[in-house]
Motif scaffolding. Structure first.
Motif, PDB file in Angstrom:
ATOM      1  N   LEU A 103      29.684  25.707  59.764  1.00 49.76           N
ATOM      2  CA  LEU A 103      28.867  26.598  58.944  1.00 49.76           C
ATOM      3  C   LEU A 103      29.662  27.849  58.574  1.00 49.76           C
ATOM      4  CD1 LEU A 103      25.576  26.245  60.962  1.00 49.76           C
ATOM      5  CD2 LEU A 103      26.080  25.285  58.720  1.00 49.76           C
ATOM      6  N   LEU A 105      32.896  27.995  58.253  1.00 49.96           N
ATOM      7  CA  LEU A 105      33.873  27.607  57.227  1.00 49.96           C
ATOM      8  C   LEU A 105      33.220  27.500  55.860  1.00 49.96           C
ATOM      9  CD1 LEU A 105      35.968  24.939  59.144  1.00 49.96           C
ATOM     10  CD2 LEU A 105      36.694  27.215  58.434  1.00 49.96           C
ATOM     11  N   PHE A 106      31.992  27.012  55.852  1.00 54.84           N
ATOM     12  CA  PHE A 106      31.274  26.897  54.576  1.00 54.84           C
ATOM     13  C   PHE A 106      31.091  28.276  53.956  1.00 54.84           C
ATOM     14  CE2 PHE A 106      27.366  26.548  52.036  1.00 54.84           C
ATOM     15  CZ  PHE A 106      27.738  25.511  51.205  1.00 54.84           C
ATOM     16  N   GLY A 110      32.770  29.840  50.572  1.00 51.96           N
ATOM     17  CA  GLY A 110      31.937  30.430  49.530  1.00 51.96           C
ATOM     18  C   GLY A 110      32.437  31.817  49.176  1.00 51.96           C
ATOM     19  N   ILE A 113      35.604  31.578  47.082  1.00 50.81           N
ATOM     20  CA  ILE A 113      35.308  31.177  45.704  1.00 50.81           C
ATOM     21  C   ILE A 113      34.702  32.343  44.938  1.00 50.81           C
ATOM     22  CG2 ILE A 113      33.896  29.652  44.284  1.00 50.81           C
ATOM     23  CD1 ILE A 113      34.173  27.585  46.559  1.00 50.81           C
ATOM     24  N   LYS A 116      37.295  34.799  43.945  1.00 53.03           N
ATOM     25  CA  LYS A 116      38.127  34.293  42.852  1.00 53.03           C
ATOM     26  C   LYS A 116      37.415  34.440  41.508  1.00 53.03           C
ATOM     27  CE  LYS A 116      40.419  30.132  41.325  1.00 53.03           C
ATOM     28  NZ  LYS A 116      41.655  30.724  40.797  1.00 53.03           N
ATOM     29  N   VAL A 117      36.142  34.039  41.505  1.00 55.36           N
ATOM     30  CA  VAL A 117      35.385  34.097  40.255  1.00 55.36           C
ATOM     31  C   VAL A 117      35.221  35.542  39.799  1.00 55.36           C
ATOM     32  CG1 VAL A 117      33.129  33.659  39.229  1.00 55.36           C
ATOM     33  CG2 VAL A 117      34.215  31.917  40.632  1.00 55.36           C
ATOM     34  N   ASN A 120      38.480  36.940  38.462  1.00 56.00           N
ATOM     35  CA  ASN A 120      38.738  36.387  37.136  1.00 56.00           C
ATOM     36  C   ASN A 120      37.900  37.040  36.053  1.00 56.00           C
ATOM     37  OD1 ASN A 120      40.779  34.648  37.618  1.00 56.00           O
ATOM     38  ND2 ASN A 120      39.443  32.956  38.210  1.00 56.00           N
ATOM     39  N   LYS A 121      36.720  37.516  36.450  1.00 56.71           N
ATOM     40  CA  LYS A 121      35.832  38.105  35.448  1.00 56.71           C
ATOM     41  C   LYS A 121      36.379  39.444  34.948  1.00 56.71           C
ATOM     42  CE  LYS A 121      31.095  36.622  35.317  1.00 56.71           C
ATOM     43  NZ  LYS A 121      29.745  36.781  35.827  1.00 56.71           N
ATOM     44  N   ARG A 122      37.064  40.151  35.839  1.00 59.48           N
ATOM     45  CA  ARG A 122      37.523  41.489  35.471  1.00 59.48           C
ATOM     46  C   ARG A 122      38.596  41.476  34.398  1.00 59.48           C
ATOM     47  NH1 ARG A 122      37.787  43.826  41.374  1.00 59.48           N
ATOM     48  NH2 ARG A 122      35.583  44.275  41.669  1.00 59.48           N
TER      49      ARG A 122
END
Lengths: 122, 620
Positions: A103, A105-106, A110, A113, A116-117, A120-122
């Motif tokens: 759990l 690791l999950f 998350g 990720i 990263k997202v 990338n948005k900036r």
């Protein structure tokens, strides 16, 4: 000596109750599915027809008829044979990491990720 | 004589392998091209290992009991088919098969990669040779299939009868093709890292290899579970047994890699992650071999127990992991990634990888944790189906929904995510159907209906997508197959019924709504066993089924196996198995109704077909 008596008692039960005991009690099936047959390789007590499995099934039936709860039976078997016999590891200090690590690791994944997202948005 | 040929061709194969490793490394250093010598050596190595493998097969066919492997695992009375499959039914032979496949794949790689970057090819061969020589050392030193026994015994000990089965005869080779296929992925990732070749071409190349591995792994896992279903006599098809888990782990990793390498191929991003997945797949396959073969796992499948072997594989494995880590940290500096947006195909694939890694983590932790706990604290615990079910099934719900929605997204950026009325209608429809399915159940209704809704939603969306030209056929087929697989497994586990009862010939018993009649029993001598066939009739309301389950008494080695009688149709399996009760004239009769079993196998085959279609696209 105590365990000797216990085994003798079980064998006794087997020889006298063999034919009318098994298969007709759904609760026994349910409990024995969660127990490992200790003398077999990778079989549950429910699946096995070994003497050990038959004696455990008899024991469960006797315990159930004398009014024990499911938890009592698991506890009794654990005290007798150790945690190895139950397929569901109980949540305690020993198994903390076992239950938490996947759990964690999950959540960690998350988090990576999400980062990263957002980057990338900036 | 045969043994000598087999043994020495292995020794020469090892020498070739070492020479090849040195030569290819020198060629790489001096930037020379991949010359004819390397080609010749790879072909020679494959030929030598082939010779060795076929001598072993001949030794089995002609029951040459001079050979220890044959003596321990074969018997003259065994049918020819099982004599041949006995070659890889044991530890030594199965490793020889590993190496054979390994060298075959090296050869294929060499022939099929001509368009690729030269030093990348040479380095891949170099890393392949390191793996091959490691395995050859292991075979020659610790598990030589050509050991002699003197004086020659007259008769062998026989193959474990539960292994004498057609599905199991082909299960190991197929699974190994899957495992070993990932060796090329491993070597080529290390090569690509070292010579900075982690790009679209490389992604396309490893996609082929991961498809090949994935197809064989999928089919291999399925064959193993079919075997367990009818041969082990428990009527289940998945037990979360450590050995099953070990084959499932590379499967999760490969599935993630398959999706992730598309991102690298199309968008030139996620390089590090692709590399990590590629390396992990092979490491997991190797650890699988280690865990199974060292006898650390307590399970039905462990027939070979030998700690020395375990130590060797452990050292070899550590060595490979260290090389991988070293090269990864040394060369891991990739160019900055192009922009991607939240609502894009990339994100959907990352989500897929996220869940795949979670499932992998659950299986890995659940399989390995008890071993570590026992080593460090001497406490012995079992981690069985309840653990895996509790940690995996709840996470299936978001996973299935994301899978249904994810395919709708476009690469780079989805312009408008339209709230399509159709899609909402399908969602409502699946919720309604799932309520209809679970309404008669009395436990966990809410959870089950959400789970079934999610899987039905994916199923319906996948069916509709079959007509959608936007996707490749491989994707359409494999996604549909996966959705059928998931929903069949869920419905199967909810609606299976069974009872077990002990009866004598001629008895009749009534259990709930079924009448069981133990009609007859007959005995017959067949090839290498005695067959005891029972005739049992089960009446339920109007339905009458007659079963002929069988007990087989093998003499060498002395074992009893029970063969279930299974009546299969599209939606339901009726399975009946009898077991021998020691010291009584009663038989234990176990009857099971297992819905959707056929669909489970069918969808697994279809999943493999999806992979084959994908491979066809790549090879065009």
């Amino acid at each position: 000596m105590k365990s000797f008596k216990f085994i003798f008692f079980l064998l006794f039960c087997i020889f006298f109750n063999l034919n009318n005991v098994f298969g007709e009690n759904a609760k026994v099936d349910e409990i024995s599915k969660n127990l490992r047959c200790l003398i077999c390789q990778g079989q549950s007590v429910y699946d096995s027809q070994s003497e050990f499995a038959l004696s455990v099934k008899t024991l469960i039936l006797i315990k159930l008829e004398s009014g024990s709860s499911e938890k009592d039976i698991y506890d009794f078997l654990k005290s007798k044979y150790g945690d190895w016999i139950v397929y569901e590891p109980e949540f305690n200090n020993y198994t903390l990491i076992l239950w938490i690590l996947p759990l964690f690791l999950f959540i960690f994944g998350g988090f990576l990720i999400a980062r990263k997202v957002i980057i990338n948005k900036r | 004589m045969l043994n000598l040929i087999g043994n020495y061709s292995l020794v020469f194969a090892l020498i070739t392998s070492l020479i090849l490793a040195v030569v290819s490394f020198i060629n790489f250093k001096s930037n020379k091209s991949l010359d004819f010598n390397i080609f010749g050596a790879v072909v020679l190595q494959f030929t030598l290992i082939c010779v060795s493998f076929f001598t072993l097969i001949f030794a089995f066919i002609y029951s040459d009991f001079n050979n220890a492997a044959v003596y321990y695992n074969s018997h003259t009375s065994k049918p020819l088919f099982y004599k041949i499959s006995g070659t890889w039914g044991n530890h030594e032979g199965s490793l020889l098969l590993w190496v054979l496949v390994l060298s075959l794949f090296t050869l294929i790689f060499l022939f099929k990669s001509k368009k690729l970057f030269n030093s990348f090819r040479i380095l891949t061969i170099f890393f392949q040779q390191i793996i091959t020589s490691g395995f050859l050392f292991f075979i020659l030193l610790l598990s030589n299939p050509f050991q002699l026994i003197l004086p020659t015994p007259n008769e062998g000990l026989g193959l474990n009868p539960i292994l004498q089965d057609p599905a199991l005869a082909i299960h190991p080779p197929i699974l190994y093709l899957g495992y070993v296929g990932s060796s090329i992925i491993f070597s080529s990732s290390l090569a690509a890292l070292t010579c900075k070749y982690v790009n679209k071409d490389w992604a396309a190349e490893i996609k082929k290899w991961s498809l090949i591995s994935w197809i064989f792994l999928t089919i291999g896992i399925m064959l193993g579970s079919i075997w367990a279903y009818y041969e082990l006599g428990w009527g289940g098809f998945w037990f979360w047994d450590p050995v099953e888990n070990v084959s499932l782990m590379p499967w999760f990793c490969l599935t993630a890699l398959l999706h992730c390498s598309s991102v690298l191929e199309k968008r030139a991003t996620l390089q590090s992650w692709t590399i990590i997945l590629a390396l992990c797949t092979f490491i997991l396959s190797m650890s699988g071999t280690f865990l199974v073969r060292s006898g650390i796992l307590n399970s039905v499948h462990t027939f070979a127990n030998d700690p020395e072997r375990g130590v060797f594989v452990l050292i070899f494995l550590t060595f490979l992991v260290l090389i991988s880590l070293f090269l990864y940290f040394k060369f891991n500096n990739f160019e900055s990634k192009p922009k991607s947006f939240f609502l894009s195909r990339e994100t959907a694939i990352i989500m897929n990888n996220w869940f795949m890694m979670y499932f992998l983590a659950v299986v890995l932790v659940g399989t390995v944790y008890p071993i570590f706990l026992e080593v460090f604290t001497a406490a012995k615990i079992s981690v069985g189906p309840p653990y895996f079910n509790q940690l995996i099934i709840p996470f299936l719900i978001p996973f299935l929904v994301l899978m249904a929605l994810g395919t709708k997204l476009d690469w780079i950026k989805t312009k408008k995510f339209k709230l399509n009325l159709n899609r909402i209608a399908i969602l409502i429809l699946s919720i309604l159907i799932s309520f209809f399915i679970v309404r008669n159940l009395n436990t966990k209704v809410l959870f089950l209906s959400v789970l079934i809704s999610a899987s039905l939603y994916l199923l319906l969306i996948s069916i509709i997508d079959l007509k959608n030209q936007k996707f490749k056929w491989s994707q359409r087929i494999s996604h549909l197959a996966f959705s059928i697989l998931v929903i069949s497994i869920i419905l199967n586990s909810i609606f299976s019924e069974e009872f077990s009862v002990n009866m004598k010939v001629g008895q009749e018993k009534i259990i709930s709504n079924s009448t069981i009649n133990f009609e007859k029993i007959s005995k017959q001598e067949v090839d290498n066993y005695t067959s005891i066939k029972a005739e049992i009739e089960i009446k339920q309301n109007e339905n009458k089924l007659i079963f002929y389950p069988e007990l087989r008494l093998y003499k060498t080695p002395e074992t009893i196996t029970s063969e279930a009688d299974i009546k299969t149709n599209l939606f339901n399996d009726n399975l009946l198995v009898v077991n021998y009760l020691k010291g009584s004239d009663y038989l234990n009769i176990r009857y099971q109704k297992k819905p959707f079993m056929f669909l489970i196998w069918f969808s697994a085959v279809m999943l493999g077909l999806g992979g084959i279609l994908g491979l066809r696209d790549k090879l065009k």
